[in-house]
Design a protein around this motif. Sequence first.
Motif, PDB file in Angstrom:
ATOM      1  N   ARG A 133       0.825  -1.210   0.000  1.00 44.91           N
ATOM      2  CA  ARG A 133       0.000   0.000   0.000  1.00 44.91           C
ATOM      3  C   ARG A 133       0.863   1.266   0.000  1.00 44.91           C
TER       4      ARG A 133
ATOM      5  N   HIS B  46      -8.703  -2.931  -3.214  1.00 43.66           N
ATOM      6  CA  HIS B  46      -9.029  -3.687  -2.011  1.00 43.66           C
ATOM      7  C   HIS B  46     -10.545  -3.796  -1.826  1.00 43.66           C
TER       8      HIS B  46
ATOM      9  N   GLU C  10       5.697  -5.777   3.957  1.00 41.58           N
ATOM     10  CA  GLU C  10       4.407  -5.100   4.138  1.00 41.58           C
ATOM     11  C   GLU C  10       3.373  -5.679   3.179  1.00 41.58           C
TER      12      GLU C  10
ATOM     13  N   GLN D 146      -0.134  -7.560   4.068  1.00 31.74           N
ATOM     14  CA  GLN D 146      -1.429  -7.066   3.614  1.00 31.74           C
ATOM     15  C   GLN D 146      -2.202  -8.134   2.842  1.00 31.74           C
TER      16      GLN D 146
END
Length: 331
Positions: A173, A189, A219, A223
């Motif tokens: 992100r 998303h 990351e 996610q």
Amino acid sequence: MTDILDRIRATTLATGASLPYDGLVEVLNLPDERLEEMAALAHEVRLAWAGDLIEVEGIISLKTGGCGEDCSFCSQSGLFTQSPVRAVTLDVGELVEAAKQSAKNGATEFCIVAAVRGPDERLLDQVEAAIQAIWQEVDINISASLGILTPEQVQRLQAMGVNRYNHNLETARSHFPNIVSTHTWEERHQTLRMVREAGMEVCSGGIIGMGETLEQRAEFATQLAELAPEEAPMNFLDPRPGTPLAEQRIVTRGEAARTIAAFRFAMPATILRFAGGRELTLGDDGTEAALLGGMNAIIAGNYLTTLGRPAEDDLDMLDRMQLPIKPVSRV
């Protein structure tokens, strides 16, 4: 602090729990001399929580090129005038023949893809006609990748019988605004959340090697794990002429191995599918190693705008390695 691989054995391998962000960063920084041990552990996790079957998929681009979005990696953007890719749309008969070939190659899933921000009614009509025609002649699950959806479009695709919907988050992100400016990570998303709520399986992954840091790779894996996709395609950037990332360096084999293991430790039960760039990044022997290092699915044949290995070569490889292929079970 205990060794990271020992911690993974005690948690992820033993319980199926996702490895958190800090542990993923440690994996992505492991030295070369530990790659073999790391890959063996990733394979153990895969066998324990995702099983021993390899899933084969075929993909076809219903609409190629002419897209109005500015995804920096994509040669299908109509905004990149130096890209050699031009707009082409297939008819239903061509999609049926492609599905037949995919089934012949051992595929259990056939994905219909379109280079669009999101589908209009004409495109959805084409997809619906294609699904009906394919199922008259081929026993195969159908997935789709048509961009950002409205709630009504999600419901229509579910009613058509689409088993799995692909919409890649592409990258972390925090890095996404450096790659795309014409839509947001949050919009992607939201589409995936609606797909899950409608009862379709979620397919979402991305591309490694777009200038992200190792921390951003961790990351990204975190996610995706929070999203809990049934399938996560892993692409390695194959820099395309005429795109903003045309001169981006290619991911090394060691980086790729660490990333595959990290994604497996983040998502123990997910289908991790080789997608574009594996031939460039890993080569034939590297692909075999990765199938014993965390991966459990491949796309057989060509990709959307780049060439893959001949499907026969991949099937021969799986046979030689004695890796069982998942049979078709229509959903």
